[in-house]
Scaffold this motif. Sequence first.
Motif, PDB file in Angstrom:
ATOM      1  N   THR A 265       0.987  -0.644   0.444  1.00  0.00           N
ATOM      2  CA  THR A 265       0.129   0.177  -0.081  1.00  0.00           C
ATOM      3  C   THR A 265       0.825   0.877   0.076  1.00  0.00           C
ATOM      4  N   LYS A 266       1.764   1.136  -0.895  1.00  0.00           N
ATOM      5  CA  LYS A 266       2.896   2.327  -1.147  1.00  0.00           C
ATOM      6  C   LYS A 266       2.848   2.692  -2.110  1.00  0.00           C
ATOM      7  N   SER A 267       3.591   3.708  -2.552  1.00  0.00           N
ATOM      8  CA  SER A 267       3.404   3.932  -4.394  1.00  0.00           C
ATOM      9  C   SER A 267       4.535   3.721  -4.581  1.00  0.00           C
ATOM     10  N   ASP A 268       5.264   3.953  -4.022  1.00  0.00           N
ATOM     11  CA  ASP A 268       7.276   3.471  -4.273  1.00  0.00           C
ATOM     12  C   ASP A 268       7.589   2.150  -4.041  1.00  0.00           C
ATOM     13  N   ALA A 269       6.695   1.453  -3.391  1.00  0.00           N
ATOM     14  CA  ALA A 269       7.017  -0.066  -3.194  1.00  0.00           C
ATOM     15  C   ALA A 269       6.472  -0.532  -4.649  1.00  0.00           C
ATOM     16  N   ALA A 270       5.073   0.023  -4.701  1.00  0.00           N
ATOM     17  CA  ALA A 270       4.029  -0.595  -5.559  1.00  0.00           C
ATOM     18  C   ALA A 270       4.774  -0.869  -7.310  1.00  0.00           C
ATOM     19  N   ARG A 271       5.792   0.468  -7.390  1.00  0.00           N
ATOM     20  CA  ARG A 271       6.115   1.048  -9.079  1.00  0.00           C
ATOM     21  C   ARG A 271       7.620  -0.366  -9.113  1.00  0.00           C
TER      22      ARG A 271
ATOM     23  N   GLY B 267      -3.555   5.628  -4.459  1.00  0.00           N
ATOM     24  CA  GLY B 267      -2.001   6.385  -5.212  1.00  0.00           C
ATOM     25  C   GLY B 267      -1.330   5.289  -5.619  1.00  0.00           C
ATOM     26  N   VAL B 268      -1.637   4.158  -5.090  1.00  0.00           N
ATOM     27  CA  VAL B 268      -0.763   2.866  -5.459  1.00  0.00           C
ATOM     28  C   VAL B 268      -0.763   3.034  -6.887  1.00  0.00           C
ATOM     29  N   ALA B 269      -2.386   3.027  -7.444  1.00  0.00           N
ATOM     30  CA  ALA B 269      -2.710   2.488  -9.076  1.00  0.00           C
ATOM     31  C   ALA B 269      -2.057   3.848  -9.668  1.00  0.00           C
TER      32      ALA B 269
ATOM     33  N   CYS C 251       3.640   1.710 -16.076  1.00  0.00           N
ATOM     34  CA  CYS C 251       3.331   0.840 -17.255  1.00  0.00           C
ATOM     35  C   CYS C 251       3.217   1.865 -18.296  1.00  0.00           C
ATOM     36  N   GLN C 252       2.597   2.932 -18.491  1.00  0.00           N
ATOM     37  CA  GLN C 252       2.974   4.018 -20.128  1.00  0.00           C
ATOM     38  C   GLN C 252       3.976   4.175 -20.210  1.00  0.00           C
ATOM     39  N   GLU C 253       5.324   4.505 -19.209  1.00  0.00           N
ATOM     40  CA  GLU C 253       6.367   4.491 -19.472  1.00  0.00           C
ATOM     41  C   GLU C 253       7.285   3.442 -20.223  1.00  0.00           C
ATOM     42  N   ALA C 254       6.629   1.847 -19.387  1.00  0.00           N
ATOM     43  CA  ALA C 254       7.460   0.408 -20.150  1.00  0.00           C
ATOM     44  C   ALA C 254       7.087   0.418 -21.032  1.00  0.00           C
ATOM     45  N   GLY C 255       5.677   1.142 -21.645  1.00  0.00           N
ATOM     46  CA  GLY C 255       5.107   0.467 -22.606  1.00  0.00           C
ATOM     47  C   GLY C 255       3.855  -1.161 -22.372  1.00  0.00           C
ATOM     48  N   VAL C 256       3.877  -1.008 -21.511  1.00  0.00           N
ATOM     49  CA  VAL C 256       2.520  -2.011 -21.217  1.00  0.00           C
ATOM     50  C   VAL C 256       1.268  -2.155 -20.576  1.00  0.00           C
ATOM     51  N   ILE C 257       0.588  -2.744 -21.064  1.00  0.00           N
ATOM     52  CA  ILE C 257      -0.809  -2.136 -20.361  1.00  0.00           C
ATOM     53  C   ILE C 257      -0.581  -2.574 -19.126  1.00  0.00           C
ATOM     54  N   PHE C 258      -1.979  -1.406 -18.227  1.00  0.00           N
ATOM     55  CA  PHE C 258      -2.380  -1.715 -17.202  1.00  0.00           C
ATOM     56  C   PHE C 258      -3.253  -1.569 -16.433  1.00  0.00           C
ATOM     57  N   MET C 259      -4.077  -2.656 -16.196  1.00  0.00           N
ATOM     58  CA  MET C 259      -5.432  -3.301 -16.164  1.00  0.00           C
ATOM     59  C   MET C 259      -5.779  -2.712 -14.624  1.00  0.00           C
ATOM     60  N   ALA C 260      -5.801  -1.333 -14.291  1.00  0.00           N
ATOM     61  CA  ALA C 260      -5.970  -1.151 -13.075  1.00  0.00           C
ATOM     62  C   ALA C 260      -7.200  -1.738 -11.956  1.00  0.00           C
TER      63      ALA C 260
END
Length: 452
Positions: free
Chosen positions: A115-121, A143-145, A152-161
């Motif tokens: 539940t932390k943005s940095d850890a999630a990234r 915040g994580v989403a 994912c936008q930067e990496a070029g993959v799809i993110f399904m929230a």
Amino acid sequence: MSKSTLTRRGLLKTSAVAGAGLATPTVFGGAAWSAGHTGFTNAPEGSTVTLGFNVPQTGPYADEGADELRAYELAVEHLNGDGDGGMLPTFSSKVLDGTGIMGKKVEYVTGDTQTKSDAARASARSMIEKDGAIMITGGSSSGVAVAVQALCQEAGVIFMAGLTHSNDTTGKDKKANGFRHFFNSYMSGAALAPVLAANYGTDRKAYHLTADYNWGYTTEQAIKESTEAIGWETVNTVLTPLTQTDFSSYIAPVLQSGADVLVLNHYGGNMVNSLTNAVQFGLREAQANGKNFEIVVPLYSRLMAKGAGANVKGIFGSTNWHWSLPDEGSQAFTRSFGTKYGFPPSQAAHTCYVQTLLYADAVQRAGSFNPCAVVEALEGFEFDGLGNGPTLYRAEDHQCFKDVLVVKGKENPTSEFDLLEIVEITPVEQVTYAPDHPQFAGGALGTCNPGA
């Protein structure tokens, strides 16, 4: 849902499909993507395809995360042709046949967002760079989403929230590579306000306690604006840390504030603890301004209701889905999940299962794992049979539009799972808004990035 119906609702796709952005993601080194590149990030070349399930396995939303992971594992089972198929037979799209995705067996890796943005990234980055994940999904915090969606936008993959309710996810922080099935703060306000007016009247004074991050901010704004529109007055708004476990110091001033309603813009363990403290302070038996004091929980889940126990009785809120819905898709999923795990699924489990199926279906319909082909297949996609009635993935912001449930804690539950009562199914028309609505202002969807 007919196209003429969608046209009346103002939901039909009105813009051209975004073109493919060709820039290599700046946060990833070229070496990380050198293997197996065939025009887009992590293009699968063997007999398998890897999905990344990024959920809170620790932290205040860990209960939600555990249920999400159960649902993801069930979705993979069904995609690979095992089990009873779950929602595959009820899904209006019929391209998934239990042979994986595009004939490739589905495999998965997992991570802990904490539940932390940095850890999630960090965990999402590892899944993409080291494990070759072609799609990332999950999370129980907006915040994580937002953070993982940008990655994912930067990496070029799809993110399904997964479970993300903040307006920001498909508002100011929306991305072309990201899609949200879950409803949002605005929709909760639009669905709840008429029910609150009917049950509590239009002359009310509200005090908000709000989780101090983007979900809390947009939920407070949505509930505040919707209730003020029916005549309520907002007495005070107070931010509380996401890490808070004892809310006594925040509850104590409420009864001296002149308010007669407490709105808990809290989720997961935060809501369980703050509601418990509010009951301990006697708010549920109190009177103010000649009225019975009331508590409102804008975003509910079965897991939260279970954690809070009898304290939820009679308290109104909204939810994205509930296992007791009688439609064929909901019952198929509830039966499948219950058979495997021994208890009914939560709304978090439902939205994560559905997102996995929707991604697989989009790939199958597009005939390609290329993220830009997936984006094109999902934009403006209309579907049914997945538990929320006729649903649309709107092209302009990648937000799903569907009916919203207003619920309240059951006065006489029949089991430890039968804790919430559906009091109204709010039709999609009532919760629909223009893409440029002020609560969603700022940001641009941009264009798809395939990462190559």
